[in-house]
Scaffold this active site. Structure first.
Site, short mmCIF file in Angstrom:
data_model
loop_
_atom_site.label_atom_id
_atom_site.label_comp_id
_atom_site.label_asym_id
_atom_site.label_seq_id
_atom_site.Cartn_x
_atom_site.Cartn_y
_atom_site.Cartn_z
N CYS A 100 53.14 -12.22 -2.28
CA CYS A 100 53.02 -12.70 -0.68
C CYS A 100 54.28 -13.22 0.23
CB CYS A 100 51.96 -13.69 -0.66
SG CYS A 100 50.50 -12.78 -1.63
N HIS A 145 51.86 -15.40 6.26
CA HIS A 145 51.17 -14.51 5.31
C HIS A 145 49.71 -14.31 5.56
CE1 HIS A 145 49.34 -12.60 1.87
NE2 HIS A 145 48.98 -13.86 1.45
N ASN A 177 43.82 -9.11 2.37
CA ASN A 177 45.30 -9.75 1.98
C ASN A 177 46.06 -8.51 1.61
OD1 ASN A 177 47.38 -10.60 0.57
ND2 ASN A 177 46.35 -12.44 -0.20
#
Lengths: 335, 71
Positions: free
Chosen positions: A103, A253, A283
């Site tokens: 990430c 993120h 995600n």
């Protein structure tokens, strides 16, 4: 010469999984995720994202360095970026390397690209981020599965004749002590498949995973983000002598809506433009920031995106942030 | 944070308006992994506290969760 982001595009695989309506969807904000099919790899998705840039007029012969951020390489060796150099028809006097981050990876990729360009080693860096966490998650892990989606993004960072910085204020951080909180324990050289018996566990909530599957301690990752991201914001603003009011957009993120909301509060960003949209993607790990930037730029003119704070944080544990001037991103409506 | 404020936040985390400070966590269907993360986030973001998993597992009621915040 300064390094600027000049193009971004992203690729979503065709397979879409709808999340079950309910509390998890309400809290995470994730309604659906794209999943990389069995016959495709992260390398394939990265190729698709890159071809989107080339289809829009980016000259593939102009790329002199290829960076691939992935934790799902095609092979342990050779380097997937080397394979992509060939598959994308990039010139042979082009550098290529993989780097293994999640990430935070997009930020590190921007930093590497800036270093290559402003040291005179490269002029046009193609940064590919591509991830298939869905392939690491146990099908009966109903806590983790609904959180992650697969995607790839292609970002062109170019050398631009400009006085102003295009990418600046970089901060980086690492805490390997938190590694166990987001890990796939078996499959690397530490615990090889052939030497490590499969162990299956069911957690307190009925989720099943083995030691070959992704494990995430949600509470610890939340605590981690709430500790490091606010400090990263302070460090970036201090380093660049900017204020929150002077920033055009904050793009973190995109983990999930709950985490982003708490971060917005703790970072003192309740009254500034702040991106929080995971609805259709989940995600997407290292692609979450470039996907968000693409979507943001499709709704805001480039003139409103001169100072965009980017912060990535997650697996490692690793984090990083910077300020990006996106006013040179042409073809901004392409996806 | 007052008890009242905490209860309001817990009701939002749990999506359950019926809980009280003395409701047993074992009796709350919505006290799941999502709620645990929500509680951890709320504790950190609003109070700067970081209750650990063992401490949270040792709580029997909403009041016990409040107690972990040192309020």
């Amino acid at each position: 010469m300064k390094a600027y982001i000049t193009r971004i595009a992203y690729y979503l695989p065709d397979v879409v999984e709808e999340n079950t309506p309910g509390r998890l969807m309400k809290k995470t904000g994730i309604e659906r995720r794209h999943l990389c099919p069995a016959h495709m790899t992260a390398g394939d998705m990265a190729k698709e994202a890159a071809e989107k840039l080339f289809d829009k007029g980016v000259d593939r012969d102009s790329v002199d360095f290829l960076l691939l951020c992935t934790q799902s390489p095609d092979y342990p060796l050779p380097t997937t970026a080397c394979l992509l150099q060939d598959r994308l028809g990039l010139r042979k006097n082009c550098g290529a390397l993989d780097f293994n981050l999640g990430c935070s990876g997009f930020i590190y990729g921007l930093g590497l690209a800036k270093g290559l360009i402003e040291s005179g080693q490269a002029k046009r860096v193609l940064l590919l981020t591509s991830e298939t966490y869905s392939k690491y998650i146990h099908p009966q892990d109903h806590a983790t599965g609904p959180l992650f989606g697969d995607a790839a993004a292609a970002t062109l960072i170019s050398s631009v004749e400009a006085e102003e910085e295009g990418l600046y204020g970089f901060v980086y951080g690492t805490d390997g002590g938190g590694a166990e909180n987001l890990i796939v324990p078996v499959g690397g050289m530490r615990n090889r498949y052939q030497d490590t018996p499969v162990e299956e566990r069911t957690d307190d909530y009925g989720n099943i995973r083995t030691n070959r599957d992704l494990f995430m301690n949600g509470s610890e990752i939340m605590n981690f983000a709430l500790e490091v991201v606010p400090q990263a914001i302070e460090d970036i603003l201090s380093k660049t002598s900017l204020t929150r009011a002077g920033i055009d957009y904050f793009v973190f993120h995109q983990a999930n809506r709950m985490m982003l909301s708490y971060l917005q509060e703790k970072c003192g960003l309740l009254n500034v433009p702040y991106w929080n949209d995971v609805r259709d993607y989940g995600n997407t790990v290292s692609s979450s920031i470039p996907v968000a930037l693409c979507d943001m730029l499709s709704r805001h003119p480039e003139s409103e995106c001169k100072r965009v704070v980017l912060v990535g944080f997650g697996v490692g544990l690793s984090w990083g942030g910077c300020v990006g001037n996106l006013s040179y991103v042409t073809g901004r409506l392409e996806r | 944070m007052t008890e009242q404020d905490f209860l309001v936040k817990m009701k939002e985390i749990l999506d359950n308006e019926d809980v009280t400070m003395d409701t047993a966590l074992a009796d709350i269907e919505e006290w799941d992994s999502v709620s645990v993360v929500g509680y951890v986030a709320m504790a950190n973001a609003t109070c700067g506290k970081r209750p650990i998993a063992e401490q949270i597992r040792g709580c029997a009621s909403i009041r016990d969760l409040y107690g972990l915040l040192g309020a």
